[in-house]
Design a protein around this motif. Structure first.
Motif: not given
Length: 358
Positions: A39-46
């Motif tokens: 699995e990959g991490i993407g679209g990280v946003e706060t």
């Protein structure tokens, strides 16, 4: 590549207002001849008003805990510098590209670049099956690479203010034997450079013709060189090296393409066929089994960050030794075979082609 399955991980206030969000994307990732679920991490946003309050750290830890229940390894396609190391990630792929002078291609071709290259056509959706076949034959066993399946289409559509992909296809006797995907230009961009995202060919003769077609395009734009995002040990890289080129590689100290081991023992077990292939050990033997068990338990290379670099070919055993990691004498031969570093006969250079990054 089939559409990536996406899970959304979100934090909200007690009142339901969105605070932070990231995507966990599921795919198969290669460690050479073997691919594993990842699995990959993407679209990280706060959200702006919640930034610098620790929410993203909390969300990342929760997301990684959930990933560890499903897969043994996690990836980041383009990590932000100084962020993901705190969560067990480490840079695992070097960014590389070829810089090819137009004059060198012209000299290798033995004539000028005024004449058109026979067999070169603009690509169309009908060419995608052949492009997928050529790509998989060239790169499918390269570490970090995704095998492309039928229906893959990550070419970038062109819009007025967004550069899209321009595709050239080389055909011989009606069959596609090579292709090049050029990074497009947005409306109004200067004609200052030509970058090729992929250039894949069935044989060296086809690679030379495609490079000549790109050089001709540069000659018409009065450009002296062009960039090809292919590894140096690929067929394209070998042909370009024979013509004369520069290979530029960047090893970022932080950020970039990163990986983290979530479940060491399970990951190593799944990669046993690949480790046997690298060691050319088709039959079980006691030394292999002892070394393998020591690797799985963490007696060999206990640092998981070092392990993922070794497995992907970013490091060799000698690189690990330079960084203070010693290998017991009984296991040294196996470790040298398991971890030769990328760019060797048993392990191609790890490479992430741009059109497959998420």
């Amino acid at each position: 590549m089939r559409s990536l399955r996406v899970r959304y991980c979100r934090l909200r206030t007690d009142g339901g207002a969105p605070v932070a969000e990231l995507e966990a994307l599921s795919f198969q990732q290669r460690f050479g001849a073997v691919s594993v679920a990842a699995e990959g991490i993407g679209g990280v946003e706060t959200q702006p008003r919640f930034r610098r309050q620790g929410h993203m750290s909390r969300l990342l830890r929760q997301a990684l805990a959930g990933m560890a229940q499903r897969v043994d390894v996690a990836f980041v396609s383009n990590g932000v510098e100084g962020v993901y190391e705190r969560f067990g990630f480490v840079g695992a792929v070097a960014e590389g590209h070829l810089v090819i002078p137009v004059r060198n291609v012209e000299q290798a071709a033995g004539d000028d670049l005024e004449a058109s290259v026979p067999g070169i056509h603009d690509g169309s959706p009908a060419d995608l099956p052949a492009m997928i076949r050529l790509y998989n034959a060239a790169h499918a066993q390269r570490p970090w690479t995704h095998e492309r399946h039928s229906g893959w289409n990550r070419l970038i559509p062109q819009a007025t203010w967004r550069p899209g992909s321009q595709t050239l296809v080389l055909r011989t006797d009606g069959a596609a034997v090579g292709y090049a995907v050029l990074e497009g230009r947005a409306f109004g961009d200067p004609l200052g450079s030509v970058t090729v995202d992929e250039l894949v060919a069935e044989n060296a003769a086809a690679a030379r013709l495609l490079l000549r077609a790109i050089a001709r395009l540069c000659w018409k734009r009065r450009l002296s060189e062009f960039t090809v995002r292919e590894p140096a040990d690929s067929l394209t890289g070998r042909v370009a090296r024979h013509m004369g080129c520069t290979y530029q590689q960047r090893f970022p100290p932080s950020g970039g393409m990163m990986a983290a081991v979530l479940n060491r023992s399970s990951l190593v077990r799944k990669l046993e066929p690949e480790l046997r292939r690298r060691a050319a050990a088709q039959q079980p033997d006691r030394v292999f089994d002892k070394a393998f068990d020591a690797l799985r338990r963490g007696d060999l290379f206990p640092d998981d960050k070092a392990l993922v670099r070794l497995l992907l070919g970013y490091w060799s055993t000698d690189d690990a030794h330079v960084h203070g990691m010693s290998v017991p004498e009984p296991y040294r031969e196996h470790c040298t075979a398991w971890f030769p570093g990328g760019g060797t006969p048993s392990l191609p250079t790890p490479y992430a082609h741009r059109l497959d990054r998420y």
